[in-house]
Scaffold this active site. Structure first.
Site, PDB file in Angstrom:
ATOM      1  N   ILE A  70       0.816  -1.163   0.009  1.00 54.26           N
ATOM      2  CA  ILE A  70      -0.098  -0.073   0.002  1.00 54.26           C
ATOM      3  C   ILE A  70       0.759   1.020  -0.019  1.00 54.26           C
ATOM      4  CG2 ILE A  70      -1.923   1.228   1.152  1.00 54.26           C
ATOM      5  CD1 ILE A  70      -2.625  -1.532   2.328  1.00 54.26           C
ATOM      6  N   ASP A 129      15.636   2.439   9.076  1.00 56.11           N
ATOM      7  CA  ASP A 129      15.723   1.232   9.693  1.00 56.11           C
ATOM      8  C   ASP A 129      14.772   1.124  11.024  1.00 56.11           C
ATOM      9  OD1 ASP A 129      15.904  -1.571  10.587  1.00 56.11           O
ATOM     10  OD2 ASP A 129      18.187  -1.542  10.070  1.00 56.11           O
ATOM     11  N   SER A 143      -5.447  -2.409  11.038  1.00 46.93           N
ATOM     12  CA  SER A 143      -5.899  -3.460  10.461  1.00 46.93           C
ATOM     13  C   SER A 143      -7.317  -4.046  10.996  1.00 46.93           C
ATOM     14  CB  SER A 143      -4.798  -4.693  10.303  1.00 46.93           C
ATOM     15  OG  SER A 143      -5.403  -5.719   9.555  1.00 46.93           O
ATOM     16  N   TYR A 179       0.872  -9.967  15.326  1.00 48.48           N
ATOM     17  CA  TYR A 179       0.517  -9.168  14.397  1.00 48.48           C
ATOM     18  C   TYR A 179      -0.776  -8.259  14.515  1.00 48.48           C
ATOM     19  CZ  TYR A 179      -0.946  -6.703  10.132  1.00 48.48           C
ATOM     20  OH  TYR A 179      -1.513  -5.839   8.919  1.00 48.48           O
ATOM     21  N   VAL A 220      -5.375  -7.177   1.651  1.00 36.40           N
ATOM     22  CA  VAL A 220      -4.863  -6.456   0.366  1.00 36.40           C
ATOM     23  C   VAL A 220      -3.683  -7.233  -0.070  1.00 36.40           C
ATOM     24  CG1 VAL A 220      -3.754  -4.435  -0.366  1.00 36.40           C
ATOM     25  CG2 VAL A 220      -5.322  -4.075   1.677  1.00 36.40           C
ATOM     26  N   ASP A 233       0.533 -12.696   1.131  1.00 39.62           N
ATOM     27  CA  ASP A 233       0.995 -13.653   0.236  1.00 39.62           C
ATOM     28  C   ASP A 233       1.439 -14.996   1.075  1.00 39.62           C
ATOM     29  OD1 ASP A 233       0.636 -12.668  -2.231  1.00 39.62           O
ATOM     30  OD2 ASP A 233       2.751 -12.140  -2.488  1.00 39.62           O
TER      31      ASP A 233
END
Length: 246
Positions: free
Chosen positions: A16, A57, A133, A146, A178, A184
């Site tokens: 995104i 980072d 989320s 997560y 998404v 994936d």
């Protein structure tokens, strides 16, 4: 948020964040793009027609955000958009402690450091855009830690929306599924999944409105909101069915 302004996107090298960068660049925004993958970041900056690449980072968020504040001071930003996140599906007993620590640092601790710095970087009324989320709406098997960090980001955004107003306009983005390199990794059916480009369009439309939370796709997110409102004896039984345990 208007396009003809300075916008800093953190987590811009893929997903995104990358789609947002490309769409904002097409609209004429002046972009500062940050991510850990310096090569992908510089390629994207070139594609975006002269955007500034600012490698970041977040494994050491205090040092990273402090350095970024120094680099960006001078001209105020219209918006800071934080999309960076780590994710690895699996059962809780499978989580490696080192990865758990890194995930919490990137997904949550970094947000605290950014929130502290945001008022110094943003114009008055500028937007601090934090990504939660739909996974943070309700604890789901194999989604931790997560989901837990995203629930915490939503809680933090709610607090900041009051604490920083009207100096900073805090927004929460709660995407459904998404299609990215993170999703994936999933090995289950993801209902109403969107492309990053579709998600980016939904985010930008929401930022031009007044609502605190931008959630999409609505046909999925409203169902998840309803599930969260049910008594636990019902919602947990439904969660078990979703996970294939009912």
């Amino acid at each position: 948020m208007t396009a003809q302004r300075r916008v800093w996107i953190i987590g811009a090298s893929s997903g995104i964040g990358q789609a947002l960068a490309l769409q904002l660049a097409a609209e004429g925004a002046e972009l500062i793009l940050s991510a850990r993958d310096e090569g992908a970041l510089r390629d994207l900056a070139q594609t975006c027609g002269g955007a500034e690449a600012l490698p970041l980072d977040l494994a050491d968020p205090d040092a990273a955000i402090t350095a970024a504040v120094t680099a960006l001071s001078g001209r105020p930003l219209e918006a800071i958009i934080f999309t960076a996140a780590l994710y690895e599906p699996g059962r809780v007993e499978e989580i490696e402690p080192a990865f758990l620590s890194e995930l919490i640092t990137v997904n949550l601790t970094s947000v605290f450091h950014l929130a502290k710095a945001a008022p110094r970087l943003l114009r008055r009324g500028g937007q601090l855009v934090l990504f939660g989320s739909v996974a943070g709406y309700l604890g789901l098997p194999s989604g931790q830690p997560y989901s837990a960090t995203k629930a915490a980001v939503a809680n933090l955004a709610e607090s900041l929306a009051v604490e920083l107003a009207p100096r900073v306009d805090v927004r929460l983005v709660s995407p459904g599924f998404v299609r990215t390199r993170l999703t994936d990794k999933n090995r289950f059916n993801m209902p109403a999944i969107l492309s990053p480009e579709e998600a980016a369009r939904a985010v930008l439309a929401g930022l031009r409105g007044k609502g605190f939370e931008i959630h999409f796709p609505r046909r999925f997110t409203f169902a998840m909101k309803l599930l969260r409102l049910l008594p636990y004896r019902i919602s947990l039984a439904l969660t078990a069915r979703i996970a294939g345990r009912g």
